[in-house]
Every structure is written in C-alpha cells, then in structure tokens.
Design an enzyme around this catalytic site. Structure first.
Site, PDB file in Angstrom:
ATOM      1  N   LEU A   1       1.122  -1.086   0.435  1.00 45.04           N
ATOM      2  CA  LEU A   1       0.078  -0.045  -0.018  1.00 45.04           C
ATOM      3  C   LEU A   1       0.969   1.495   0.253  1.00 45.04           C
ATOM      4  O   LEU A   1       0.281   2.484  -0.765  1.00 45.04           O
ATOM      5  CB  LEU A   1      -1.420   0.317   1.349  1.00 45.04           C
ATOM      6  CG  LEU A   1      -2.173  -1.567   1.214  1.00 45.04           C
ATOM      7  CD1 LEU A   1      -2.833  -1.291   3.001  1.00 45.04           C
ATOM      8  CD2 LEU A   1      -3.168  -0.618  -0.069  1.00 45.04           C
ATOM      9  N   LYS A   2       1.588   0.976   0.394  1.00 47.74           N
ATOM     10  CA  LYS A   2       2.957   2.615   0.802  1.00 47.74           C
ATOM     11  C   LYS A   2       3.173   2.510  -0.416  1.00 47.74           C
ATOM     12  O   LYS A   2       3.339   3.897  -0.848  1.00 47.74           O
ATOM     13  CB  LYS A   2       3.953   2.320   1.808  1.00 47.74           C
ATOM     14  CG  LYS A   2       4.954   3.087   1.807  1.00 47.74           C
ATOM     15  CD  LYS A   2       4.998   4.968   1.608  1.00 47.74           C
ATOM     16  CE  LYS A   2       6.174   5.270   2.585  1.00 47.74           C
ATOM     17  NZ  LYS A   2       5.540   6.754   2.120  1.00 47.74           N
TER      18      LYS A   2
END
Length: 325
Positions: free
Chosen positions: A166-167
């Site tokens: 996600l980052k």
C-alpha cells in the site's frame, strides 16, 4: 518500554524526534555520528550498533534508505532477538524482503511489524503523519501507543507485506500527481497565465491534490526542497511496477513514469531533488517556473494531536485481542 531507533535521516530523524519529544526512553543509532550526537544532546542514548541496540531495547525501529540497508541492519541484530523483542520497519521497502526478514525475526520468537509512513517530512516532524501497519493484531495493539505518538492516523492493513504494498502504491500516486502538476504549471506559463493565479486555480478546483498543495509551492519558490530525491522516487515507482508485473496487470502510465525519472536521473543526477523533474520541461521550453510569495520549505501548521486507529469505510472496528469475553 525502551525503544531503539536506527536511521536518523530526513524522515527517521523527525520520527525519532517525536518519540523523544513525548518522553519515550529512546536509544538511537546512525552511521552519521553528528546526527547521533544531536539526539544525545536532547536526552536520547547512543549505542555501539544494531546488535547492542536490540539487546538493550524492547522494540527497535528501522528507517533506512533501501531494502539492502534494512537487511544488513536486521541481520546484524538477529542474534539478540527473542520472544520479548519487536522489530518495526518504517522504511519504504519491497514486500518480499519485508516478509523474508520478518520470518527470520518470528522464527527466533520475536514479533515483527512493518509501519511505513505517508504524508510528507513536514508532518513526520510534528507527529501528524499517517502510518500503515502490517502485522498480527496482537502486535499491532501492543505497539499502538507508540504508533499513535509517531503519527496521527494509523491504519492496520493486515498481515506482514500488506503495508509495504500500500505504501508503494501511495508513492506511485504521489509521483503521478507530481508529474501532472509539472506539466500543468509549465503549460499555463507557456500560455501566458500568471503562476500565482494558476496555483490558486488548481488548489480550489477538482484538479487539486496533496502534492499540488505542498510540492507545487516549493517548485514555484524555486527551492524545490521536499527532502526527497530522484533515486528514491525511482526505487518506489519501480517497486510499484514490480507489483503490477507480478500480478499480471498491463499498466500504461507507470512505465512512462519510470522512463521519465530515468531520464531525469541521467540529466541531473540521482540525488537531485524530486520536484526538479520539472527542469526537463523548463529546459525544453526555455521557461522558468517560479512565482513570488511561496515558501522555500514546508511546515506543518496543524497542532500536534493524539493519534488514533483508522477504521476502513464499510468495516467494523476489530475486537481487541486483549479484551475479556
């Protein structure tokens, strides 16, 4: 709880500063002795290296510039890992690598968490940055008081690996926003539109973004100092492209972004500030994209507030693993 922190660079130094400012028992380590000395002067302790840090602390946080750097540090401190120890990775790293290192920690009885941050160095400095946390629920709850000191919004993303994915996705989106902001600013300048008015039109419209409201200001000031460099952008968007390739997603914009930053690095150097990717268009058009009244660096003007866990839309708050039933 005794916290160790390895990596006092642009992001890590600000995150470690939030722990120290809020009274945590903090021991720090960095290859730059001057950075360590500056923290010791403010009340932190120093140590001889990663192994000693893990021996002396309950939890060790790493915030380093590359997966290779994180691997070297984690492998060095591994002999001191036991059931009482926690490793927390705050670097932006590769999903496969974080899983490999976490498995080594867990095999020795320790706990592992990935907790990369998002929201800009200026928010890391005030404890108002957002944090993604990938780990088992019990470890998340154990470390939540630390996470809500480091950041304001904390999202438990699931098992190890999910936070890193996600980052990388959010950094991909930020880079796409940066490139479109650069094209918009240069095109408006070439069309004869005032840059101050252009900035405000973008800001108050459907075309705005977090990147525009922060990095566009630094572009227009001319400093372009967002404390992030082209090599780091290339790493992050490359990791996103790798995720897409492994999932069989035929991306079209991502490969072009990689090509643009490869060209920027070839022209200006890998340690060039990332907003200076606009120089490619400035040089092509002969235009200078600056305007009066914009800051040379970013400051978070929101007061530091207590952090909290973010509950995803459409989902219920999880039952605490420590709750009595």
């Amino acid at each position: 709880m005794k916290i160790g922190f390895i990596g006092l660079g642009n992001v890590g130094g600000k995150l470690a500063g939030s722990l120290l400012r809020n009274g945590f028992d903090l021991t720090v380590h960095d290859l730059d002795a001057e950075l360590v000395a500056s923290f010791v002067a403010k009340g932190a302790k120093s140590t001889t290296g990663p192994l000693a840090l893990m021996q002396d602390c309950d939890a060790v946080i790493t915030c380093l510039p590359s997966p290779a750097a994180s691997a070297a540090v984690v492998e060095a401190m591994m002999p001191a890992v036991n059931a009482d120890k926690i490793w927390m990775e705050m670097s932006t790293t590769d999903e496969g690598e974080i899983k490999r290192l976490a498995a080594m920690v867990i095999e020795r009885g320790g706990s592992a968490m990935e907790c990369p941050v998002s929201g800009g160095c200026h928010r890391a400095d005030t404890g108002n940055i957002s944090i993604f946390a990938g780990c088992d629920r019990a470890t998340f709850e154990r470390m939540l008081p630390t996470l809500t000191t480091l950041g304001r919004r904390v999202l438990h993303t699931g098992e190890i690996g999910t936070a890193s994915v996600l980052k990388v996705m959010t950094n991909y989106l930020a880079t796409a926003n940066l490139l479109t902001c650069c094209e918009a600013l240069v095109t408006m300048k070439a069309a004869g539109v005032d840059m101050n008015i252009t900035y405000e039109a973008m800001k108050i419209s459907s075309g705005t973004s977090f990147v525009h409201e922060t990095e566009s200001q630094l572009i227009l000031n001319g400093s372009r100092d967002v404390s992030f460099t082209m090599d780091l952008v290339k790493k992050d968007i490359g990791l996103f492209q790798k995720i897409a390739d492994q999932a069989g997603v035929p991306l079209e914009i991502s490969p072009l972004m990689v090509e643009i930053f490869n060209d920027g690095i070839a022209r200006f150097g890998e340690r060039e500030l990332s907003p200076n990717i606009i120089r490619r268009l400035e040089e092509a058009t002969g235009l200078s994209i600056t305007a009066p009244g914009f800051p040379s660096e970013l400051f978070d003007d929101e007061p530091e507030e207590d952090g909290y866990e973010v509950i995803p839309t459409g989902l219920s708050a999880p039952v605490s693993s420590t709750a009595k039933v």
